[in-house]
Design a protein around this motif. Structure first.
Motif, PDB file in Angstrom:
ATOM      1  N   HIS A 389     -72.064 -75.402  40.491  1.00 14.46           N
ATOM      2  CA  HIS A 389     -71.165 -76.627  40.018  1.00 14.46           C
ATOM      3  C   HIS A 389     -71.200 -77.734  40.927  1.00 14.46           C
ATOM      4  CE1 HIS A 389     -67.842 -78.495  37.754  1.00 14.46           C
ATOM      5  NE2 HIS A 389     -67.110 -78.440  38.685  1.00 14.46           N
ATOM      6  N   TRP A 390     -70.987 -77.436  42.169  1.00 18.85           N
ATOM      7  CA  TRP A 390     -70.955 -78.598  42.982  1.00 18.85           C
ATOM      8  C   TRP A 390     -72.329 -79.428  43.108  1.00 18.85           C
ATOM      9  CZ3 TRP A 390     -74.575 -79.977  47.078  1.00 18.85           C
ATOM     10  CH2 TRP A 390     -73.965 -80.781  48.036  1.00 18.85           C
ATOM     11  N   ILE A 391     -73.448 -78.902  42.525  1.00 18.99           N
ATOM     12  CA  ILE A 391     -74.453 -79.809  42.439  1.00 18.99           C
ATOM     13  C   ILE A 391     -74.403 -81.116  41.582  1.00 18.99           C
ATOM     14  CG2 ILE A 391     -76.999 -79.818  41.865  1.00 18.99           C
ATOM     15  CD1 ILE A 391     -77.114 -76.884  42.765  1.00 18.99           C
ATOM     16  N   ASP A 392     -73.868 -80.680  40.518  1.00 17.61           N
ATOM     17  CA  ASP A 392     -73.416 -81.597  39.398  1.00 17.61           C
ATOM     18  C   ASP A 392     -72.216 -82.541  39.540  1.00 17.61           C
ATOM     19  OD1 ASP A 392     -76.017 -80.843  38.044  1.00 17.61           O
ATOM     20  OD2 ASP A 392     -75.095 -79.368  37.274  1.00 17.61           O
ATOM     21  N   ALA A 393     -71.338 -81.638  39.968  1.00 16.34           N
ATOM     22  CA  ALA A 393     -70.042 -82.301  39.801  1.00 16.34           C
ATOM     23  C   ALA A 393     -69.606 -83.009  41.116  1.00 16.34           C
ATOM     24  CB  ALA A 393     -68.862 -81.460  39.766  1.00 16.34           C
ATOM     25  N   TYR A 394     -70.150 -82.652  42.306  1.00 10.62           N
ATOM     26  CA  TYR A 394     -69.856 -83.478  43.544  1.00 10.62           C
ATOM     27  C   TYR A 394     -70.732 -84.303  44.343  1.00 10.62           C
ATOM     28  CZ  TYR A 394     -65.485 -81.202  42.785  1.00 10.62           C
ATOM     29  OH  TYR A 394     -64.064 -80.879  42.328  1.00 10.62           O
ATOM     30  N   ALA A 395     -72.123 -83.527  44.232  1.00 12.57           N
ATOM     31  CA  ALA A 395     -73.431 -83.992  44.982  1.00 12.57           C
ATOM     32  C   ALA A 395     -73.915 -85.156  44.109  1.00 12.57           C
ATOM     33  CB  ALA A 395     -74.230 -82.846  45.168  1.00 12.57           C
ATOM     34  N   ASP A 396     -73.894 -85.519  43.050  1.00 11.16           N
ATOM     35  CA  ASP A 396     -74.512 -86.479  42.243  1.00 11.16           C
ATOM     36  C   ASP A 396     -73.618 -87.846  42.394  1.00 11.16           C
ATOM     37  OD1 ASP A 396     -75.722 -88.474  40.721  1.00 11.16           O
ATOM     38  OD2 ASP A 396     -75.486 -87.193  38.695  1.00 11.16           O
ATOM     39  N   LEU A 397     -73.882 -88.415  43.655  1.00  6.99           N
ATOM     40  CA  LEU A 397     -73.004 -89.557  44.184  1.00  6.99           C
ATOM     41  C   LEU A 397     -73.300 -90.880  43.347  1.00  6.99           C
ATOM     42  CD1 LEU A 397     -73.109 -89.135  48.107  1.00  6.99           C
ATOM     43  CD2 LEU A 397     -71.526 -88.074  46.275  1.00  6.99           C
ATOM     44  N   GLN A 398     -74.514 -90.861  42.874  1.00  2.69           N
ATOM     45  CA  GLN A 398     -74.922 -92.057  42.163  1.00  2.69           C
ATOM     46  C   GLN A 398     -74.946 -92.078  40.769  1.00  2.69           C
ATOM     47  OE1 GLN A 398     -78.289 -94.107  44.627  1.00  2.69           O
ATOM     48  NE2 GLN A 398     -78.636 -91.959  45.247  1.00  2.69           N
ATOM     49  N   GLY A 399     -74.530 -90.866  40.153  1.00  2.00           N
ATOM     50  CA  GLY A 399     -74.712 -90.891  38.967  1.00  2.00           C
ATOM     51  C   GLY A 399     -76.151 -90.615  38.040  1.00  2.00           C
ATOM     52  N   ASN A 400     -77.204 -90.345  39.002  1.00  2.00           N
ATOM     53  CA  ASN A 400     -78.351 -90.574  38.391  1.00  2.00           C
ATOM     54  C   ASN A 400     -79.088 -89.052  38.318  1.00  2.00           C
ATOM     55  OD1 ASN A 400     -78.764 -89.694  41.042  1.00  2.00           O
ATOM     56  ND2 ASN A 400     -80.161 -91.646  41.637  1.00  2.00           N
ATOM     57  N   GLY A 401     -78.396 -88.012  38.332  1.00  3.44           N
ATOM     58  CA  GLY A 401     -78.756 -86.682  38.307  1.00  3.44           C
ATOM     59  C   GLY A 401     -79.351 -86.115  39.522  1.00  3.44           C
ATOM     60  N   TYR A 402     -79.316 -86.692  40.624  1.00  7.33           N
ATOM     61  CA  TYR A 402     -79.944 -86.142  41.984  1.00  7.33           C
ATOM     62  C   TYR A 402     -78.668 -86.058  43.044  1.00  7.33           C
ATOM     63  CZ  TYR A 402     -84.260 -87.859  39.800  1.00  7.33           C
ATOM     64  OH  TYR A 402     -85.474 -88.029  39.118  1.00  7.33           O
TER      65      TYR A 402
END
Length: 694
Positions: A389-402
């Motif tokens: 969940h962290w990968i998508d909810a917190y690690a995507d700082l730029q909103g580009n899916g990375y």
């Protein structure tokens, strides 16, 4: 020792001294007796009749034990020494030292033997940064011991020194006044015991398993039977037989160093995980412990199980900018010293790494594939789901899916939160540095792999096919976008990162090999990537550089900008193997293993990236940690890769592709869900083009 220091260690405790066995630490010098990030002894100097001794030799008998042979005298000339001194030191909960003085003369001799002792109780961060203490010291000299104390509010540390022979204790040490008869020997046993009082932030209030209750108990406590412990560790590991003596020596050295680096967190009881390295990193590191556990899985699964449990126990639960913490995030580093206790450093724990969280899921899946231990996968289902969940909810700082990173603690947080974590490791071709956030390429590979592996666990263990299908869909979308956005078309390789504007950070780096390991690379691009990795710009003959020759920041002795890292190469070889480049993987393995013989079988953290044609020997990197966990694990992963060991259900696939230099190879009693299996191979891959003669 190559650096003039003698290092012995036992789990959470280690001693670094000079070749005489003396400790005389300067403020920034990592010598002394350390445990849980505190220096408990900063001075330990032996004199005879007021004179320092001269070293004849220093033997590191085992990782936990050393012996020093000394004589009186100064300079390089002494004639007919009639006295010799032998110090033998073993690390336990503190250390035990036997001092023997031999009189080789026909007449008796009267001697004053003195040990000067002191402790600055420095936090390891204070040693690194040369900072001043804020607490108060006390000394207590009694008839039977010398007690050194430090206190700051409720934080307390103590060191107790005792002797088996009568002596005079004072606040600065202990003195023996002795007479040794002709051709006789005098001996004494010295015990240095340590105690930690005051609860550490981030640790539950519990007694450390097996820990004595007082310093008096510790002084009397015997050193654990480390020889039996090590023998058991070696006996339980798969047995290696092969024609290449270099590999035999390196394999044994790796097993011993891995045993030495076992670290037991306060919550783990007698179980252990890999500490990152000596001297600065003898603690739990998320990334390092995970990578080393992956390397060691075919040889021991205990390290992986403890790593998974302990990292899961400390998984992030809140938004905390001081610690770079998010819910579900896996820690970067755990410390136990004074500065952490008083929140002058955020390491209680500190979460500033972007790769440990997806790698946690990778390790959990790989552990289950090897061991069949579904109970642990069920036990850690919540932690694994939180990590995904962290990968998508917190690690995507730029909103580009990375996944990308940007530190929130500007004073003590890490700028680069990937494995190449030095300040200048991420650069464009022209040498300029991108801004933040940064999305490095290997992070996306780890995220892809975590989603694929998480899907398998969800379907086969957690009985959640809908979640599995969703993870697989996310992984496929990530792979498609990644192969478009990170691909440097005019060079045909993957950029090391995307910057804050989505622009490619276009230097050529070893990170491409991690992409092969993760499986995120399209099959159509894999051959070109492999060619770059084995090309002259990256491959030196000794190994693959971190940064390609010709890039603006390339430096063969730059920490992440041109050096060769054995750990990096081991995962690159695994990645090459994954995409079917078996011979290329063998070439990489042969280069690093050839280099190991010039380091007495102990691969350093990194070494120089000079071409092999230029150097007869691999060039040492001056400040590399040694031993260092993921370098220690590299030969183990190379063995797995060269033998083509791959779990398949309850079976182990063996598909060897070995360098000709190895000759015949047998790895016996490989443990796993299949029981014990033997693997055999014969060297048929010609690597002489790059590795040269043995």
């Amino acid at each position: 020792m190559s650096d003039g220091m003698v290092k012995i260690l036992n789990g959470n405790t280690f001693v670094v001294s000079d070749v005489r066995g003396d400790i005389e630490a300067s403020p920034s010098d990592p010598t002394g007796l350390f445990s849980f990030d505190t220096r408990f002894l900063s001075k330990w100097v032996l004199t005879v009749n007021g004179d320092r001794l001269m070293s004849l030799s220093a033997d590191d008998l085992q990782y936990y034990e050393a012996r020093f042979f000394l004589v009186p005298g100064v300079g390089s000339v002494y004639v007919n020494a009639t006295l010799s001194v032998i110090r033998q030191r073993s690390v336990g909960n503190g250390f035990h030292e036997e001092v023997a003085i031999l009189n080789h003369d026909d007449a008796p001799v009267d001697l004053t033997v003195r040990i000067e002792a002191d402790s600055d109780f420095a936090d390891l961060f204070e040693v690194k940064d040369t900072l001043q203490k804020k607490g108060s010291y006390a000394r207590q000299a009694g008839e039977g011991s010398l007690l050194l104390k430090y206190r700051r509010d409720t934080y307390e540390r103590s060191t107790a020194i005792s002797s088996s022979e009568p002596c005079s204790f004072d606040e600065d040490g202990l003195t023996f006044s002795i007479t040794i008869g002709p051709h006789e020997t005098w001996t004494t046993g010295l015990d240095v015991a340590i105690e930690m009082l005051g609860q550490q932030i981030g640790e539950p209030e519990q007694e450390i398993e097996g820990a004595p209750r007082s310093l008096a108990d510790q002084v009397k406590r015997p050193i654990p039977d480390m020889a039996r412990n090590l023998a058991g560790w070696l006996d339980e590991a798969p047995q290696l037989e092969c024609d290449w003596e270099t590999l035999l020596g390196t394999y044994r050295r790796s097993l011993i160093d891995l045993a030495a680096l076992r670290f037991s967190p306060m919550t783990a009881g007698s179980h252990s995980l890999p500490a990152a390295g000596l001297p600065w990193f003898m603690t739990m590191f998320g990334r390092d412990s995970i990578f080393t556990s992956l390397q060691a899985l075919p040889f021991t699964s205990e390290l992986a199980a403890t790593t998974l449990r302990e990292l899961g126990l400390r998984q992030g639960t809140r938004i905390d900018d001081f610690r770079d913490e998010d819910p579900g995030r896996i820690l970067h580093e755990m410390r136990y010293g004074e500065m952490t206790a008083f929140e002058e450093r955020p390491h209680s724990p500190y979460f500033g790494t972007a790769d440990a969280t997806p790698l946690y899921v990778v390790l959990l899946d790989e552990y289950e594939r090897w061991t069949g231990d579904r109970e642990l996968v069920l036990e850690l289902e919540y932690e694994a789901r939180a990590a995904l969940h962290w990968i998508d909810a917190y690690a995507d700082l730029q909103g580009n899916g990375y996944i990308s990173y940007r530190r929130r603690n500007a004073e003590t947080g890490l700028e680069n939160q990937c494995w190449k974590d030095s300040w200048d490791s991420i650069s464009y071709r022209d040498g300029t540095l991108p801004g933040f956030p940064r999305a490095t390429c290997e992070l996306q590979g780890y995220a892809y792999d975590a989603k694929v592996r998480g899907a398998r666990l969800a379907r086969e263990v957690w009985n959640d096919p809908d979640y599995a299908a969703e993870l697989e869909k996310q992984a496929a979308d990530l792979k498609r976008r990644f192969n478009h956005d990170f691909w440097v078309a005019d060079g045909e390789y993957f950029a090391i990162a995307l910057d804050a504007d989505g622009r490619q950070v276009d230097s050529l780096t070893s990170n491409n090999g991690h992409l092969l390991w993760s499986g995120i690379v399209d099959e159509s691009k894999a051959k070109t990537v492999a060619a770059h990795l084995l090309g002259d710009r990256l491959f030196t003959g000794w190994g693959i550089r971190t940064l390609a020759e010709g890039e603006s920041r390339y430096n063969p002795i730059g920490y992440h900008n041109g050096t060769i890292w054995p750990f990096d190469n081991s995962f690159i070889a695994w990645g090459l193997r994954r995409y079917g480049f078996k011979d290329e993987a063998a070439v990489v393995a042969a280069g690093i293993l050839e280099a190991s013989r010039y380091f007495d079988g102990r691969l350093p953290e990194a070494f120089g990236g000079y071409p092999r044609s230029m150097t007869k020997y691999p060039v040492q990197y001056p400040t590399a940690c040694s031993p260092q966990a993921w370098s220690t694990g590299a030969p183990l992963l190379f063995l797995r890769t060269m033998l083509g060991l791959e779990p398949l259900g309850d079976h182990l696939v063996v598909d060897p592709a070995l360098p000709t230099s190895i000759g015949r190879l047998e790895l016996l009693d490989i443990p796993g869900r299949w029981g014990l299996i033997d693997a055999f191979g014969r060297g048929r891959v010609d690597t002489s083009r790059v590795t040269g003669p043995r």
